[in-house]
Design a protein around this motif. Sequence first.
Motif, PDB file in Angstrom:
ATOM      1  N   GLU A 100       0.807  -1.068  -0.060  1.00 38.35           N
ATOM      2  CA  GLU A 100      -0.025  -0.079  -0.096  1.00 38.35           C
ATOM      3  C   GLU A 100       1.014   1.148  -0.054  1.00 38.35           C
ATOM      4  OE1 GLU A 100      -3.123   2.023   3.322  1.00 38.35           O
ATOM      5  OE2 GLU A 100      -3.355   0.164   2.661  1.00 38.35           O
ATOM      6  N   LYS A 101       2.131   1.137   0.553  1.00 39.12           N
ATOM      7  CA  LYS A 101       2.893   2.303   0.412  1.00 39.12           C
ATOM      8  C   LYS A 101       4.003   2.282  -0.435  1.00 39.12           C
ATOM      9  CE  LYS A 101       0.790   3.519   4.389  1.00 39.12           C
ATOM     10  NZ  LYS A 101      -0.123   4.771   4.359  1.00 39.12           N
ATOM     11  N   GLY A 102       3.588   1.441  -1.479  1.00 42.94           N
ATOM     12  CA  GLY A 102       4.645   1.279  -2.588  1.00 42.94           C
ATOM     13  C   GLY A 102       5.884   0.810  -2.495  1.00 42.94           C
ATOM     14  N   PHE A 103       5.965  -0.117  -1.425  1.00 42.10           N
ATOM     15  CA  PHE A 103       7.433  -0.887  -1.655  1.00 42.10           C
ATOM     16  C   PHE A 103       7.233  -1.966  -2.719  1.00 42.10           C
ATOM     17  CE2 PHE A 103       7.813   0.952   2.476  1.00 42.10           C
ATOM     18  CZ  PHE A 103       9.190   0.854   2.838  1.00 42.10           C
ATOM     19  N   ALA A 104       8.279  -1.893  -3.439  1.00 39.52           N
ATOM     20  CA  ALA A 104       8.330  -3.245  -4.417  1.00 39.52           C
ATOM     21  C   ALA A 104       8.652  -4.520  -4.037  1.00 39.52           C
ATOM     22  CB  ALA A 104       9.635  -2.825  -5.229  1.00 39.52           C
ATOM     23  N   VAL A 105       7.843  -5.402  -4.430  1.00 33.69           N
ATOM     24  CA  VAL A 105       7.863  -6.756  -4.100  1.00 33.69           C
ATOM     25  C   VAL A 105       8.977  -7.414  -4.479  1.00 33.69           C
ATOM     26  CG1 VAL A 105       6.590  -9.171  -4.229  1.00 33.69           C
ATOM     27  CG2 VAL A 105       5.385  -6.981  -4.152  1.00 33.69           C
ATOM     28  N   THR A 106       9.937  -7.879  -3.526  1.00 38.76           N
ATOM     29  CA  THR A 106      11.370  -8.633  -3.826  1.00 38.76           C
ATOM     30  C   THR A 106      11.095 -10.085  -4.044  1.00 38.76           C
ATOM     31  OG1 THR A 106      12.313  -6.761  -2.741  1.00 38.76           O
ATOM     32  CG2 THR A 106      13.525  -8.929  -3.102  1.00 38.76           C
ATOM     33  N   PRO A 107      11.204 -10.710  -5.197  1.00 36.96           N
ATOM     34  CA  PRO A 107      11.120 -12.299  -5.251  1.00 36.96           C
ATOM     35  C   PRO A 107      12.148 -12.939  -4.085  1.00 36.96           C
ATOM     36  CG  PRO A 107      12.719 -11.182  -6.967  1.00 36.96           C
ATOM     37  CD  PRO A 107      12.102 -10.145  -6.479  1.00 36.96           C
ATOM     38  N   PRO A 108      11.480 -14.083  -3.671  1.00 37.51           N
ATOM     39  CA  PRO A 108      12.038 -14.814  -2.472  1.00 37.51           C
ATOM     40  C   PRO A 108      13.732 -15.314  -2.539  1.00 37.51           C
ATOM     41  CG  PRO A 108       9.857 -15.424  -2.703  1.00 37.51           C
ATOM     42  CD  PRO A 108      10.286 -14.536  -4.046  1.00 37.51           C
ATOM     43  N   GLU A 109      13.721 -15.451  -3.978  1.00 34.58           N
ATOM     44  CA  GLU A 109      15.157 -15.987  -4.544  1.00 34.58           C
ATOM     45  C   GLU A 109      16.275 -14.841  -4.168  1.00 34.58           C
ATOM     46  OE1 GLU A 109      12.925 -15.313  -8.082  1.00 34.58           O
ATOM     47  OE2 GLU A 109      12.531 -16.001  -6.427  1.00 34.58           O
ATOM     48  N   TYR A 110      15.805 -13.512  -4.285  1.00 34.49           N
ATOM     49  CA  TYR A 110      17.005 -12.661  -3.835  1.00 34.49           C
ATOM     50  C   TYR A 110      17.497 -12.684  -2.433  1.00 34.49           C
ATOM     51  CZ  TYR A 110      18.773  -7.859  -2.383  1.00 34.49           C
ATOM     52  OH  TYR A 110      19.572  -7.209  -1.703  1.00 34.49           O
ATOM     53  N   PHE A 111      16.893 -13.257  -1.485  1.00 36.98           N
ATOM     54  CA  PHE A 111      17.382 -13.286  -0.090  1.00 36.98           C
ATOM     55  C   PHE A 111      17.980 -14.744   0.044  1.00 36.98           C
ATOM     56  CE2 PHE A 111      13.451 -11.185   0.151  1.00 36.98           C
ATOM     57  CZ  PHE A 111      13.757  -9.845   0.455  1.00 36.98           C
ATOM     58  N   ALA A 112      18.115 -15.690  -0.794  1.00 38.47           N
ATOM     59  CA  ALA A 112      18.422 -17.067  -0.494  1.00 38.47           C
ATOM     60  C   ALA A 112      20.064 -16.868  -0.902  1.00 38.47           C
ATOM     61  CB  ALA A 112      17.965 -18.026  -1.299  1.00 38.47           C
ATOM     62  N   THR A 113      20.886 -17.598  -0.054  1.00 36.53           N
ATOM     63  CA  THR A 113      22.201 -17.760  -0.512  1.00 36.53           C
ATOM     64  C   THR A 113      22.600 -19.393  -0.245  1.00 36.53           C
ATOM     65  OG1 THR A 113      22.823 -17.150   1.929  1.00 36.53           O
ATOM     66  CG2 THR A 113      22.990 -15.427   0.335  1.00 36.53           C
ATOM     67  N   PRO A 114      23.681 -19.661  -0.969  1.00 32.53           N
ATOM     68  CA  PRO A 114      24.138 -21.099  -0.936  1.00 32.53           C
ATOM     69  C   PRO A 114      24.463 -21.523   0.615  1.00 32.53           C
ATOM     70  CG  PRO A 114      24.992 -20.229  -2.762  1.00 32.53           C
ATOM     71  CD  PRO A 114      24.037 -19.292  -2.196  1.00 32.53           C
TER      72      PRO A 114
END
Length: 354
Positions: free
Chosen positions: A154-168
Motif C-alpha cells: 500500500e505504501k509503494g514498496f516493491a515486491v522482492t522475489p524470495p530468491e533474492y534473499f537466499a544464499t547457498p
Amino acid sequence: MKKLIALAALALMTQPALAEDAPEWSLAIHGGAGTLDPAQMTPEKRAAYEADLQRALDAGSKILADGGDAMDAIKAAIIIMEDSPLFNAGKGAVFTWEGTNELDASIMDGRDRSAGAIAGVKTVKNPILLADRVRTDSEHVFLMGAGAEAFAAEKGFAVTPPEYFATPARRESLERLKAEKLSALDVDHKFGTVGAVALDRKGNLAAGTSTGGMTGKRWGRIGDAPVIGAGTYADNRACAVSATGWGEYFLRVGVAHEICARLRATVEVKAAMAGDKAPDPFVRTEEVQYIADAVMEDVRQMGGDGGVILVTPAGQAIFSFNTTGMYRGRANSAGLNEVAIFGGEEKASATPDH
C-alpha cells in the motif's frame, strides 16, 4: 539500586571538567555476535567482513558529518548490511524450517520515542525501511507477516522475489541442521543480526536492528530484534541501543530498555545528589560500560549470549558482548573510525570522557 547509587556517588565526586573534544556526533554498528574462532577467520574472509562494516560505517558517518539526522544515518548503515550476503539480514538471511527467509526489523527515534517494527516479512528488500514507514506512516508500532506485506504494498514498496534473499551458505546450514538433528546454535555459531545507533549534531539519538532470525526457526518464531525494548531502544535522555544474540534471553531481560533505564536512573541520581551544582550530570564512560556489561552478564547467567552496541547523549560509543567476538564498528566527529571482530581490538582511548 544500592550499587547504582554508590556508583553515581563515586562518579560525582570524581567528575572531571568538560572536555573540548567531546564528539558532536557518534555512530556505532554491529553485524552480529557469536562464537567466532580466530583460527577459522581467513585473511580473505576477514577482509570481506571488514570491508562491508566499513562501508556501512562510512555511509552513516557521512550523513552525520554533513549535519544529517541520526535516524537517516542508522538507516543508511543498516541498508548496506542488509544488502550484503555476509550478514543475517535482508540478502543472506537464514532459512526457516520450511525453507523460506522471514525478516524482522525495528527502529526508534530518541526525540519522541516513536518506533516502528515488522516481523515475518518475505518480500521486502530492506526491512529497516518498512519498519521506519510503520513508525512514520501508520498509527501502529508493530506489524507482522501478511499484514506487514500488505502495508508495504500500500505504501509503494516493491515486491522482492524470495530468491533474492537466499544464499547457498544459508541453505547448507539448514540442510545440515536437519540432516544431523542440530540446533540453530550448532550451525550458525554467530548471530548475524545487524544494527546501528547514532547521535547527531542536534543531540538526537536513534537505534535500529534488522535480522533473519535463527536457522530452522519454526511456528512463526520471533526473537528480540523487532521488539522495542528488547532488541532496540532509543531515548534522548539516556542512550540508543541495538542488540544481537539469542533472542529468547534478550526478550526476557528486556536488554535494550534495561540498559537505557539504568543509565537514565544514574543521571537522575547524580542530579538529585548534586542539586544546582550539576544541572546536566555526566555519566563517565566506565559507568556506561559497567551498566552495559552488567545487563549482558544477566543474559549470560540465564544461559544466553550475544552483545549490544550503544551511544549516549555525550557521544560515547560502547560495545558489550559475552561471546568471543562481534562484528562491529564505530566512528565520531573527534576522528575515531574503526572496525573490529574479536574482543580487545578497539583503541584504548576510543571514547573520550568529558
